[in-house]
Motif scaffolding. Structure first.
Motif, short mmCIF file in Angstrom:
data_model
loop_
_atom_site.label_atom_id
_atom_site.label_comp_id
_atom_site.label_asym_id
_atom_site.label_seq_id
_atom_site.Cartn_x
_atom_site.Cartn_y
_atom_site.Cartn_z
N LEU A 429 109.43 -62.89 13.62
CA LEU A 429 109.18 -62.06 12.45
C LEU A 429 110.43 -61.31 12.02
CD1 LEU A 429 105.67 -60.54 13.26
CD2 LEU A 429 106.21 -62.33 11.64
N ARG A 430 111.29 -61.04 13.00
CA ARG A 430 112.51 -60.29 12.69
C ARG A 430 113.65 -61.18 12.23
NH1 ARG A 430 113.21 -55.76 17.49
NH2 ARG A 430 111.44 -54.45 16.90
N ASN A 431 113.43 -62.49 12.29
CA ASN A 431 114.54 -63.39 11.97
C ASN A 431 114.15 -64.46 10.95
OD1 ASN A 431 116.76 -62.62 14.01
ND2 ASN A 431 114.93 -62.80 15.28
N PRO A 432 113.60 -64.06 9.78
CA PRO A 432 113.27 -65.06 8.77
C PRO A 432 114.46 -65.36 7.86
CG PRO A 432 112.47 -62.92 8.07
CD PRO A 432 113.12 -62.72 9.42
N TYR A 433 115.58 -64.66 8.10
CA TYR A 433 116.73 -64.83 7.22
C TYR A 433 118.00 -64.37 7.93
CZ TYR A 433 115.51 -59.92 6.81
OH TYR A 433 115.18 -58.64 7.11
N PHE A 434 119.13 -64.73 7.33
CA PHE A 434 120.43 -64.28 7.81
C PHE A 434 120.97 -63.27 6.80
CE2 PHE A 434 125.09 -64.70 7.61
CZ PHE A 434 125.41 -64.32 8.89
N LEU A 447 117.87 -67.39 3.54
CA LEU A 447 116.54 -67.60 4.10
C LEU A 447 116.53 -68.74 5.10
CD1 LEU A 447 114.44 -67.18 0.84
CD2 LEU A 447 114.84 -65.47 2.61
N SER A 448 115.60 -68.67 6.07
CA SER A 448 115.49 -69.68 7.12
C SER A 448 114.86 -70.96 6.58
CB SER A 448 114.64 -69.17 8.27
OG SER A 448 115.20 -68.01 8.83
N GLU A 449 114.82 -71.99 7.44
CA GLU A 449 114.26 -73.28 7.05
C GLU A 449 112.77 -73.16 6.74
OE1 GLU A 449 113.89 -77.87 8.75
OE2 GLU A 449 114.92 -76.33 9.91
N ASP A 475 119.54 -66.62 -0.97
CA ASP A 475 119.89 -68.04 -0.89
C ASP A 475 118.79 -68.83 -0.16
OD1 ASP A 475 121.04 -70.52 -0.63
OD2 ASP A 475 122.92 -69.81 0.25
N GLY A 476 118.14 -69.74 -0.90
CA GLY A 476 117.10 -70.58 -0.30
C GLY A 476 117.53 -72.01 -0.09
N THR A 477 118.84 -72.24 0.00
CA THR A 477 119.36 -73.61 0.14
C THR A 477 118.82 -74.31 1.37
OG1 THR A 477 121.39 -72.95 -1.00
CG2 THR A 477 121.47 -75.00 0.29
N ASN A 478 118.71 -73.57 2.48
CA ASN A 478 118.28 -74.20 3.75
C ASN A 478 116.76 -74.25 3.90
OD1 ASN A 478 120.96 -74.48 4.54
ND2 ASN A 478 121.00 -72.43 5.48
N SER A 479 116.04 -73.68 2.95
CA SER A 479 114.59 -73.55 3.11
C SER A 479 113.84 -74.81 2.67
CB SER A 479 114.08 -72.34 2.31
OG SER A 479 114.70 -71.15 2.75
N ARG A 480 113.04 -75.34 3.58
CA ARG A 480 112.17 -76.46 3.26
C ARG A 480 110.81 -75.97 2.81
NH1 ARG A 480 110.62 -79.24 7.29
NH2 ARG A 480 110.41 -81.27 6.28
N TYR A 481 110.46 -74.77 3.25
CA TYR A 481 109.16 -74.21 2.85
C TYR A 481 109.25 -72.69 2.83
CZ TYR A 481 104.29 -72.78 2.92
OH TYR A 481 103.11 -72.17 2.62
#
Length: 533
Positions: A429-434, A447-449, A475-481
């Motif tokens: 929960l604490r790591n959904p993004y960088f 944002l995370s995958e 940035d949602g480049t790496n996000s698949r969902y």
């Protein structure tokens, strides 16, 4: 090419012989540990003593031969005693219960074939470490009464509740009924095992074998003295005097009860509990394997299923991979599955050839072997390592230890799993993004995958606490969902950010994300755990 093949052949033979030098003495240690456990568990289960020995033989010869694990040892499990005792009483006959074991074995084979063993990939490491340490502590607490010569509970008991009340009251009762002959034997046994490695010329002889020989000799010398051992303080296996007596010990399942609903319910129960204990043991053994080999979980379920089918057909008990015997195998220096296979052979030979000699072995010297095994599983260094790993590892570790010690293996691990999963979710929960502040002052949120609903609170907290009059890049480049609720928070933040003087730039953040097809999700999950299967 021929030269290369010959070279490979020679190396293979050398490795096999080299392994045998380690596996042979280790198999003797496992045999000595397994013998009283097989008998004690059979006694506690309300089954014939022969059924316990038979299960150990099948677990060694059949299951180890089929298993992909190099160090795991199978046999009757203490965790199943309550189920077995209740099932035999409920079904009315041991033969009907044997049918339930056969059914359980068939179900385990099916579970292995459909790759249900992948569940083993999701046991938190801290929980497995805690389980191992707890088993070590239980061994020390439970074997102490045997070491001083009195224990009302059965050999192999792992439950906190005992015949004398609980584990601690059992120790108090043992201290009030000390047999000094047993104390001398166990103390000498510990000294021999601790210092035996210093005698380099004799190092090739297994220390536990010397311990057993010394125990038998002292037991004989103590006869007709105040230090004499009672029959209850010695190993007691059935004495077989002829082939007809041997064949008379086997039992066949009662197939006429195949339509009995209770038989199927018990069969399913045994299959589930035995499979869970096996998978937990497998993970634990891989943890302490000095070569860090990974055992195939699905193959193990198939091997266990075939073992239980064989055991049910011949008159044995349900079996699992067991931590105590497996740990003894690792600590004794076992290297390959030959150690487990040979231990099954030793159990068979002991029953057929030397039952009289085996019945002269004091339980106190075998208790010393298990005391040392317990110490190695619960070393202070392990607690220090888990402490330095952080509280998200240490707390599940400690709670698992306490839960296993004060309840039983499966209940304790279940409690540890809940705590372990809590910390895993908490970290996720604490790591959904960088989050990064660039040199130019821009705040970059990558944002995370996978960004799920569970990440909603953390992202909302971050966005609402961004400094005023800043430039933010999401940035949602790496996000698949990205979950719909999270998308709503991001879009709402962009629309309202101007009120704080915040300029928001969104990169590759779509208005809608569809979940990947179920087939693709299953494939990805399987690919992550393929090495385990």
């Amino acid at each position: 090419m021929a030269a290369k093949r010959m070279s490979a052949f020679n190396v293979g033979n050398y490795v096999s012989m080299n392994n045998l030098k380690r596996d042979f003495p280790s198999s003797i240690v496992v045999f000595l540990v397994a013998l009283p456990l097989c008998l004690g568990i059979a006694l506690a289960s309300g089954a014939p003593l022969f059924s316990g020995i038979l299960t150990g033989i099948i677990g060694g010869i059949v299951v180890a031969s089929l298993s992909g694990s190099q160090l795991s040892v199978s046999g009757p499990a203490a965790g199943l005693t309550v189920i077995v005792l209740g099932a035999i009483t409920q079904l009315g006959s041991f033969q009907t219960f044997l049918l339930a074991i056969v059914i359980a074995g068939v179900l385990q084979v099916i579970l292995g074939l459909v790759k249900a063993g992948t569940i083993a990939n999701y046991f938190p490491s801290a929980v497995i470490e805690g389980m191992l340490a707890a088993i070590g502590i239980i061994l020390i607490l439970k074997q102490f009464p045997h070491a001083v010569g009195y224990d009302a509970d059965y050999e192999g008991s792992e439950s906190f509740v005992s015949t004398d009340g609980n584990t601690f009251s059992a120790i108090t009762a043992a201290l009030s009924k000390i047999n000094f002959g047993a104390v001398i034997i166990s103390a000498l046994s510990l000294i021999i095992m601790i210092y035996w490695s210093r005698f380099k010329k004799l190092k090739s002889i297994p220390a536990p074998l010397i311990v057993v020989v010394a125990g038998v000799v002292l037991g004989i010398l103590f006869q007709s003295t105040e230090l004499a051992l009672k029959p209850s303080q010695l190993v007691s296996i059935p004495v077989v005097n002829s082939f007809s007596e041997l064949t008379g010990l086997f039992s066949m399942p009662d197939f006429s009860q195949i339509t009995n609903k209770d038989v199927w319910v018990i069969g399913v129960t045994i299959a589930i509990v035995a499979s869970l204990e096996t998978l937990l043991s497998l993970e634990a053994v891989d943890k302490i394997d000095p070569y860090k080999r990974v055992s195939p979980a699905n193959r193990e379920l198939v091997a266990q299923g075939i073992g239980n089918m064989t055991s049910g057909m011949l008159g044995g008990l349900p079996m699992t991979a067991v931590i105590v015997r497996s740990s003894a195998n690792v600590n004794a220096g076992g290297k390959t599955k030959m150690s487990a296979i040979m231990h099954g052979g030793w159990l068979l030979l002991a029953l057929l050839l030397i039952p009289g000699v085996i019945n002269m072995i004091p339980l106190s010297c075998l208790a010393a072997i298990l005391l040392l095994t317990g110490y190695k599983l619960a070393k202070i260094d392990l607690f220090k390592k888990m402490w330095h790993a952080g509280k998200d590892q240490f707390i599940p570790f400690i709670i698992t230890i306490l839960a296993v010690v004060f309840t039983d293996l499966l209940t304790g691990v279940a409690i540890g799993m809940v705590v372990g999963i809590f910390y895993i979710l908490r970290n996720n929960l604490r790591n959904p993004y960088f989050y990064k502040i660039e040199n130019d002052g821009n705040i970059h949120i990558r944002l995370s995958e996978e960004v799920s609903f569970l990440n909603k609170a953390a992202i909302q907290f971050t966005l609402t606490h961004l400094p005023k009059e800043s430039n933010v890049i999401i940035d949602g480049t790496n996000s698949r969902y990205i979950d719909k609720d999270v998308l709503e928070i991001i879009h709402n933040f962009k629309h309202s950010a101007y009120s704080k003087g915040i300029i928001v730039q969104m990169i590759n953040v779509r208005d809608k994300y569809d979940l990947p097809p179920l087939k693709e999700m299953v494939y990805n999950a399987a690919s992550h755990s393929e090495i385990k299967n």
